[in-house]
Design a protein around this motif. Structure first.
Motif, PDB file in Angstrom:
ATOM      1  N   ILE A 103     -52.796  26.913 -16.237  1.00  0.00           N
ATOM      2  CA  ILE A 103     -53.400  28.138 -15.230  1.00  0.00           C
ATOM      3  C   ILE A 103     -54.633  28.739 -16.371  1.00  0.00           C
ATOM      4  O   ILE A 103     -54.628  28.533 -17.473  1.00  0.00           O
ATOM      5  CB  ILE A 103     -52.395  29.085 -14.968  1.00  0.00           C
ATOM      6  N   THR A 104     -55.608  29.072 -15.396  1.00  0.00           N
ATOM      7  CA  THR A 104     -56.898  29.578 -16.365  1.00  0.00           C
ATOM      8  C   THR A 104     -56.463  30.884 -16.784  1.00  0.00           C
ATOM      9  O   THR A 104     -55.759  31.865 -16.466  1.00  0.00           O
ATOM     10  CB  THR A 104     -57.938  29.907 -15.264  1.00  0.00           C
ATOM     11  N   ALA A 105     -56.743  30.893 -18.275  1.00  0.00           N
ATOM     12  CA  ALA A 105     -56.527  32.287 -19.097  1.00  0.00           C
ATOM     13  C   ALA A 105     -57.413  32.570 -20.277  1.00  0.00           C
ATOM     14  O   ALA A 105     -58.131  31.613 -20.566  1.00  0.00           O
ATOM     15  CB  ALA A 105     -55.025  31.846 -19.936  1.00  0.00           C
ATOM     16  N   PRO A 163     -50.548  31.727  -5.434  1.00  0.00           N
ATOM     17  CA  PRO A 163     -49.392  32.502  -5.763  1.00  0.00           C
ATOM     18  C   PRO A 163     -48.062  31.994  -6.170  1.00  0.00           C
ATOM     19  O   PRO A 163     -47.291  32.694  -6.929  1.00  0.00           O
ATOM     20  CB  PRO A 163     -48.987  33.474  -4.433  1.00  0.00           C
ATOM     21  N   VAL A 164     -47.931  30.513  -5.772  1.00  0.00           N
ATOM     22  CA  VAL A 164     -46.665  29.933  -6.381  1.00  0.00           C
ATOM     23  C   VAL A 164     -46.736  29.546  -7.906  1.00  0.00           C
ATOM     24  O   VAL A 164     -46.002  30.060  -8.526  1.00  0.00           O
ATOM     25  CB  VAL A 164     -46.409  28.469  -5.561  1.00  0.00           C
ATOM     26  N   MET A 165     -47.955  29.246  -7.997  1.00  0.00           N
ATOM     27  CA  MET A 165     -48.298  28.876  -9.575  1.00  0.00           C
ATOM     28  C   MET A 165     -48.165  30.249 -10.403  1.00  0.00           C
ATOM     29  O   MET A 165     -47.674  30.252 -11.466  1.00  0.00           O
ATOM     30  CB  MET A 165     -49.701  28.374  -9.765  1.00  0.00           C
ATOM     31  N   LEU A 166     -48.992  31.355  -9.833  1.00  0.00           N
ATOM     32  CA  LEU A 166     -48.619  32.698 -10.638  1.00  0.00           C
ATOM     33  C   LEU A 166     -47.206  32.948 -10.879  1.00  0.00           C
ATOM     34  O   LEU A 166     -46.919  33.538 -11.731  1.00  0.00           O
ATOM     35  CB  LEU A 166     -49.469  33.743  -9.793  1.00  0.00           C
ATOM     36  N   GLY A 167     -46.448  32.978  -9.802  1.00  0.00           N
ATOM     37  CA  GLY A 167     -45.168  33.519  -9.899  1.00  0.00           C
ATOM     38  C   GLY A 167     -44.403  32.553 -10.737  1.00  0.00           C
ATOM     39  O   GLY A 167     -43.465  33.095 -11.474  1.00  0.00           O
ATOM     40  N   ALA A 185     -54.134  42.642 -10.411  1.00  0.00           N
ATOM     41  CA  ALA A 185     -54.590  42.210  -9.054  1.00  0.00           C
ATOM     42  C   ALA A 185     -53.736  41.026  -8.468  1.00  0.00           C
ATOM     43  O   ALA A 185     -52.834  40.512  -9.404  1.00  0.00           O
ATOM     44  CB  ALA A 185     -56.184  41.642  -9.256  1.00  0.00           C
ATOM     45  N   ALA A 186     -53.671  40.775  -7.539  1.00  0.00           N
ATOM     46  CA  ALA A 186     -52.842  39.826  -6.679  1.00  0.00           C
ATOM     47  C   ALA A 186     -52.881  38.418  -7.302  1.00  0.00           C
ATOM     48  O   ALA A 186     -52.204  37.517  -7.423  1.00  0.00           O
ATOM     49  CB  ALA A 186     -53.027  39.737  -5.138  1.00  0.00           C
TER      50      ALA A 186
END
Length: 273
Positions: A103-105, A163-167, A185-186
């Motif tokens: 994920i971008t960070a 959203p799946v990756m973020l969760g 943010a979302a």
């Protein structure tokens, strides 16, 4: 309620327009508030160097809450004057988890923003302000760099439109003792020490300015604003705020596309008399 002596402004989704600029109406309202003797301070998840650009554009006070409450910074000095960093080992584990999933960070270390070459490409698509360009440092692996140099990390910011990756990454990092996960943010998560939040840092800032939270107002829109809004005497939700923010606030203003901060400041000035 006592007269308001200080107004704290979140940036993204609040004091900034949807295209991340400062409107003339908001800038003028901040000027009127400061001319009336009020402190107006930024309280943001952004790092000092980025926040500094917006503080200058807005005309706010010299001190500001940065990195989601993990630091207090000076606009004129361009540096953190106080930091509440994560314990070293949990920070390394959290950074490694982010890199492993892909994920971008970006990782906040004092006045420096650590990113990988991949992250540099992704964030470069929409981040071009001088503050960001001046503070970024590109390294092959942020997790390894933190581990090898035993760095004190203030915040990890991870972004994804999936959203799946973020969760998935949020659930993994929440299992690491010694860190707290929140969101501004979302499409993102923010990782800080459990001791750091905007409310705690704002209380410290208030004391440094000779006032306190019982005479402070705050305006925000997202999860990382909740502690700040709970801490002040007058919490104000943006019209575009999420439901959790609106539920705890005493009033609601217009959206950030409608100069909601300017409207909120003008109402405070009218009520102060």
């Amino acid at each position: 309620m006592q007269k308001i002596e200080l107004i704290a402004l979140d940036l993204d989704g609040t004091a900034l327009t949807p295209d991340n600029t400062v409107s003339d109406a908001t800038r003028d309202a901040v000027r009127r508030a400061r001319e009336a003797g009020l402190h107006v301070v930024i309280s943001t998840g952004r790092i000092c160097g980025e926040a500094r650009d917006f503080a200058v554009a807005l005309g706010t006070d010299d001190v500001m809450v940065t990195s989601g409450g993990a630091s207090i910074s000076s606009v004129t000095e361009g540096r953190c004057t106080m930091r509440m960093s994560m314990p070293w080992e949990p920070a390394v584990r959290a950074a490694a988890a982010v890199e492993r999933i892909g994920i971008t960070a970006m990782v906040y270390v004092g006045e420096t923003l650590l990113i990988t070459p991949y992250d540099d490409l992704e964030f470069g698509r929409y981040k071009s302000n001088e503050g960001y360009l001046a503070v970024k440092q590109v390294v092959p692996s942020v997790a390894e760099y933190i581990a090898d140099h035993r760095l004190s990390v203030d915040k990890i910011f991870a972004r994804s439109n999936d959203p799946v990756m973020l969760g998935m990454i949020r659930s993994q990092i929440e299992q690491i003792p010694g860190v707290r996960v929140m969101s501004s943010a979302a499409d993102n998560i923010e990782v800080v020490t459990p001791a750091a939040d905007k409310g705690t840092a704002l209380g410290m800032l208030c004391r440094a300015l000779g006032t306190d939270l019982s005479r402070a107002a705050a305006i925000g829109d997202s999860e990382n604003d909740l502690e700040m809004l709970r801490a002040v005497a007058l919490p104000i939700a943006m019209g575009n705020a999420n439901d959790a923010v609106k539920a705890i606030c005493k009033r609601e203003t217009l959206t950030n596309a409608e100069d909601g901060v300017a409207a909120a400041i003008d109402r405070i000035l009218a009520e102060n008399g």
